[in-house]
Design a protein around this motif. Structure first.
Motif, PDB file in Angstrom:
ATOM      1  N   GLN A  31       0.813  -1.204   0.000  1.00 29.34           N
ATOM      2  CA  GLN A  31       0.000   0.000   0.000  1.00 29.34           C
ATOM      3  C   GLN A  31       0.848   1.257   0.000  1.00 29.34           C
ATOM      4  O   GLN A  31       1.870   1.328   0.687  1.00 29.34           O
ATOM      5  N   TYR A  32       0.415   2.233  -0.780  1.00 30.36           N
ATOM      6  CA  TYR A  32       0.996   3.571  -0.724  1.00 30.36           C
ATOM      7  C   TYR A  32      -0.044   4.514  -0.138  1.00 30.36           C
ATOM      8  O   TYR A  32      -1.183   4.580  -0.619  1.00 30.36           O
ATOM      9  N   ALA A  33       0.330   5.246   0.901  1.00 31.98           N
ATOM     10  CA  ALA A  33      -0.578   6.163   1.575  1.00 31.98           C
ATOM     11  C   ALA A  33      -0.017   7.579   1.480  1.00 31.98           C
ATOM     12  O   ALA A  33       1.008   7.876   2.099  1.00 31.98           O
ATOM     13  N   PRO A  34      -0.668   8.466   0.713  1.00 32.79           N
ATOM     14  CA  PRO A  34      -0.114   9.802   0.518  1.00 32.79           C
ATOM     15  C   PRO A  34      -0.450  10.805   1.611  1.00 32.79           C
ATOM     16  O   PRO A  34       0.306  11.757   1.810  1.00 32.79           O
ATOM     17  N   LEU A  35      -1.578  10.615   2.309  1.00 31.56           N
ATOM     18  CA  LEU A  35      -2.044  11.676   3.202  1.00 31.56           C
ATOM     19  C   LEU A  35      -2.278  11.255   4.639  1.00 31.56           C
ATOM     20  O   LEU A  35      -2.423  12.116   5.507  1.00 31.56           O
TER      21      LEU A  35
ATOM     22  N   ALA B 222       4.074  -1.171   3.507  1.00 31.97           N
ATOM     23  CA  ALA B 222       3.464   0.145   3.346  1.00 31.97           C
ATOM     24  C   ALA B 222       4.512   1.198   3.016  1.00 31.97           C
ATOM     25  O   ALA B 222       5.563   1.259   3.658  1.00 31.97           O
ATOM     26  N   VAL B 223       4.214   2.002   2.020  1.00 35.88           N
ATOM     27  CA  VAL B 223       5.008   3.185   1.715  1.00 35.88           C
ATOM     28  C   VAL B 223       4.195   4.392   2.169  1.00 35.88           C
ATOM     29  O   VAL B 223       3.090   4.629   1.665  1.00 35.88           O
TER      30      VAL B 223
ATOM     31  N   ASN C  98       9.190  -6.755  13.262  1.00 32.89           N
ATOM     32  CA  ASN C  98       9.259  -7.411  11.953  1.00 32.89           C
ATOM     33  C   ASN C  98       7.899  -7.878  11.461  1.00 32.89           C
ATOM     34  O   ASN C  98       7.795  -8.845  10.702  1.00 32.89           O
ATOM     35  N   ARG C  99       6.845  -7.169  11.902  1.00 28.72           N
ATOM     36  CA  ARG C  99       5.493  -7.545  11.459  1.00 28.72           C
ATOM     37  C   ARG C  99       5.099  -6.836  10.176  1.00 28.72           C
ATOM     38  O   ARG C  99       4.259  -7.330   9.423  1.00 28.72           O
ATOM     39  N   VAL C 100       5.685  -5.660   9.933  1.00 29.31           N
ATOM     40  CA  VAL C 100       5.400  -4.919   8.709  1.00 29.31           C
ATOM     41  C   VAL C 100       6.707  -4.370   8.144  1.00 29.31           C
ATOM     42  O   VAL C 100       7.697  -4.206   8.866  1.00 29.31           O
ATOM     43  N   ILE C 101       6.687  -4.111   6.855  1.00 28.50           N
ATOM     44  CA  ILE C 101       7.776  -3.385   6.203  1.00 28.50           C
ATOM     45  C   ILE C 101       7.250  -1.985   5.922  1.00 28.50           C
ATOM     46  O   ILE C 101       6.180  -1.831   5.311  1.00 28.50           O
ATOM     47  N   VAL C 102       7.963  -0.983   6.387  1.00 26.71           N
ATOM     48  CA  VAL C 102       7.523   0.401   6.217  1.00 26.71           C
ATOM     49  C   VAL C 102       8.637   1.212   5.573  1.00 26.71           C
ATOM     50  O   VAL C 102       9.797   1.137   5.996  1.00 26.71           O
ATOM     51  N   GLN C 103       8.278   1.944   4.548  1.00 26.27           N
ATOM     52  CA  GLN C 103       9.196   2.894   3.925  1.00 26.27           C
ATOM     53  C   GLN C 103       8.529   4.263   3.873  1.00 26.27           C
ATOM     54  O   GLN C 103       7.303   4.355   3.754  1.00 26.27           O
ATOM     55  N   VAL C 104       9.336   5.298   3.949  1.00 28.76           N
ATOM     56  CA  VAL C 104       8.832   6.662   3.866  1.00 28.76           C
ATOM     57  C   VAL C 104       9.278   7.266   2.542  1.00 28.76           C
ATOM     58  O   VAL C 104      10.454   7.183   2.176  1.00 28.76           O
ATOM     59  N   LEU C 105       8.317   7.852   1.833  1.00 28.04           N
ATOM     60  CA  LEU C 105       8.629   8.566   0.602  1.00 28.04           C
ATOM     61  C   LEU C 105       8.846  10.034   0.974  1.00 28.04           C
ATOM     62  O   LEU C 105       7.892  10.743   1.297  1.00 28.04           O
TER      63      LEU C 105
ATOM     64  N   ALA D  68      11.391   2.057  -4.816  1.00 24.98           N
ATOM     65  CA  ALA D  68      12.754   2.378  -5.248  1.00 24.98           C
ATOM     66  C   ALA D  68      13.123   3.808  -4.889  1.00 24.98           C
ATOM     67  O   ALA D  68      14.296   4.110  -4.630  1.00 24.98           O
ATOM     68  N   SER D  69      12.132   4.704  -4.869  1.00 27.95           N
ATOM     69  CA  SER D  69      12.386   6.112  -4.562  1.00 27.95           C
ATOM     70  C   SER D  69      12.369   6.402  -3.068  1.00 27.95           C
ATOM     71  O   SER D  69      12.922   7.409  -2.624  1.00 27.95           O
ATOM     72  N   ALA D  70      11.717   5.543  -2.294  1.00 30.82           N
ATOM     73  CA  ALA D  70      11.544   5.785  -0.868  1.00 30.82           C
ATOM     74  C   ALA D  70      12.836   5.526  -0.089  1.00 30.82           C
ATOM     75  O   ALA D  70      13.773   4.885  -0.582  1.00 30.82           O
ATOM     76  N   LEU D  71      12.860   6.027   1.138  1.00 30.35           N
ATOM     77  CA  LEU D  71      13.965   5.724   2.043  1.00 30.35           C
ATOM     78  C   LEU D  71      13.986   4.227   2.330  1.00 30.35           C
ATOM     79  O   LEU D  71      12.947   3.555   2.289  1.00 30.35           O
ATOM     80  N   SER D  72      15.136   3.696   2.672  1.00 28.58           N
ATOM     81  CA  SER D  72      15.230   2.290   3.056  1.00 28.58           C
ATOM     82  C   SER D  72      14.396   2.064   4.317  1.00 28.58           C
ATOM     83  O   SER D  72      14.093   3.011   5.057  1.00 28.58           O
ATOM     84  N   PRO D  73      14.002   0.821   4.591  1.00 26.95           N
ATOM     85  CA  PRO D  73      13.265   0.558   5.828  1.00 26.95           C
ATOM     86  C   PRO D  73      14.006   1.047   7.073  1.00 26.95           C
ATOM     87  O   PRO D  73      13.370   1.563   8.014  1.00 26.95           O
ATOM     88  N   GLN D  74      15.320   0.913   7.107  1.00 31.11           N
ATOM     89  CA  GLN D  74      16.080   1.346   8.283  1.00 31.11           C
ATOM     90  C   GLN D  74      16.037   2.865   8.436  1.00 31.11           C
ATOM     91  O   GLN D  74      15.784   3.390   9.531  1.00 31.11           O
ATOM     92  N   LYS D  75      16.263   3.595   7.353  1.00 28.29           N
ATOM     93  CA  LYS D  75      16.218   5.050   7.422  1.00 28.29           C
ATOM     94  C   LYS D  75      14.794   5.548   7.659  1.00 28.29           C
ATOM     95  O   LYS D  75      14.576   6.556   8.338  1.00 28.29           O
ATOM     96  N   SER D  76      13.829   4.829   7.117  1.00 25.17           N
ATOM     97  CA  SER D  76      12.432   5.201   7.337  1.00 25.17           C
ATOM     98  C   SER D  76      12.064   5.067   8.810  1.00 25.17           C
ATOM     99  O   SER D  76      11.416   5.947   9.392  1.00 25.17           O
TER     100      SER D  76
END
Length: 279
Positions: A105-109, A161-162, A192-199, A254-262
């Motif tokens: 999922q990508y969530a913009p808002l 989720a991004v 380790n239940r979800v993978i999260v990245q921040v755009l 690919a454009s988002a921060l890595s999970p660690q940086k996120s």
């Protein structure tokens, strides 16, 4: 296309209806593609009805009764299978989540529903409906929290989720609510239940600037994409459409921060919200 596994008829009205549809189809000697052709839909759509990932609409129920010779069984029972505590435009997607093996999922808002806390969900729903009675808001929040139980299973579904940086910086419900909400997301990532990245804002223009998207995969049915706007939402199963949005999601990751940086950014913002002023 392989047929779906046996469903537990006691699990839900939709599961019962799907199991009965498969039984009636096989009794009639029709493949999913053949039955779909008679209803002017794809064989994959029939598979989704049988697997319970799509809701049976009254028009299709009447056609199925006619084609399969089931009298008025599907017409009578599709109403019970369609009952939902969710808003109409989201009900089918929310119910499909319960069958998904993977959700991307990508969530913009805003923070996605599956990752929300009760206080955050209340603030979002109150903003959507500022004049709604408190008991209605309570019901909506309860429904959203019920969805989060999907994450009680330690391994499935896969949830990736991004989150747009805007969703993290928009103060929803107040600073304490935001601090709690971001700590909750970080906690799920730590477990380790979800993978999260921040755009991040620094990415600039990207492939999903016109809205959110949710991709769902299933063990016994083709993938779906759910596209949502203000007061609207639709599920798509067209392979070309799903493929297009899958590529869009891959470009976002690919454009988002890595999970660690996120995770580091999410925790830093949670700490910021815990103080009186943002830096």
């Amino acid at each position: 296309m392989s047929g779906p596994k046996d469903l537990d008829p006691s699990s839900s009205p939709r599961a019962l209806l799907g199991a009965e549809l498969r039984h009636a189809r096989e009794k009639a000697g029709l493949s999913q593609e053949e039955l779909g052709g008679r209803l002017f839909v794809s064989g994959s759509f029939i598979g989704q009805l049988e697997a319970g990932t799509r809701r049976m609409q009254p028009d299709y129920a009447r056609m199925l009764d006619e084609v399969l010779g089931t009298h008025d069984f599907f017409t009578r029972n599709c109403g019970a299978a369609a009952k939902s505590r969710y808003l109409e435009q989201f009900a089918e997607a929310a119910e499909a989540e319960t069958f998904a093996t993977a959700i991307r999922q990508y969530a913009p808002l805003l923070i996605p529903g599956l990752l929300q806390t009760p206080a955050y969900a209340r603030a979002v729903n109150r903003a959507y409906a500022p004049t709604a009675p408190e008991e209605v808001i309570d019901e909506w929040v309860d429904g959203r929290m019920e969805r989060t139980r999907l994450l009680n299973d330690p391994t499935k579904p896969l949830l990736w989720a991004v989150l747009d940086e805007a969703a993290l910086r928009r103060e929803t419900g107040g600073r304490a609510v935001m601090a709690e909400a971001l700590r909750h997301v970080a906690g799920l990532a730590h477990r380790n239940r979800v993978i999260v990245q921040v755009l991040p804002f620094s990415v600039g223009a990207h492939t999903s600037m016109d809205g959110s998207l949710k991709l769902m995969e299933f063990e016994d049915a083709p993938p779906l994409v759910y596209l949502e706007g203000v007061g609207t939402g639709r599920l798509e199963d067209d392979p070309a459409t799903v493929k297009h949005h899958k590529l869009a999601y891959e470009l976002l990751t690919a454009s988002a921060l890595s999970p660690q940086k996120s995770l580091a950014l999410i925790e830093a913002l949670a700490q910021d919200y815990s103080h009186e002023e943002l830096p």
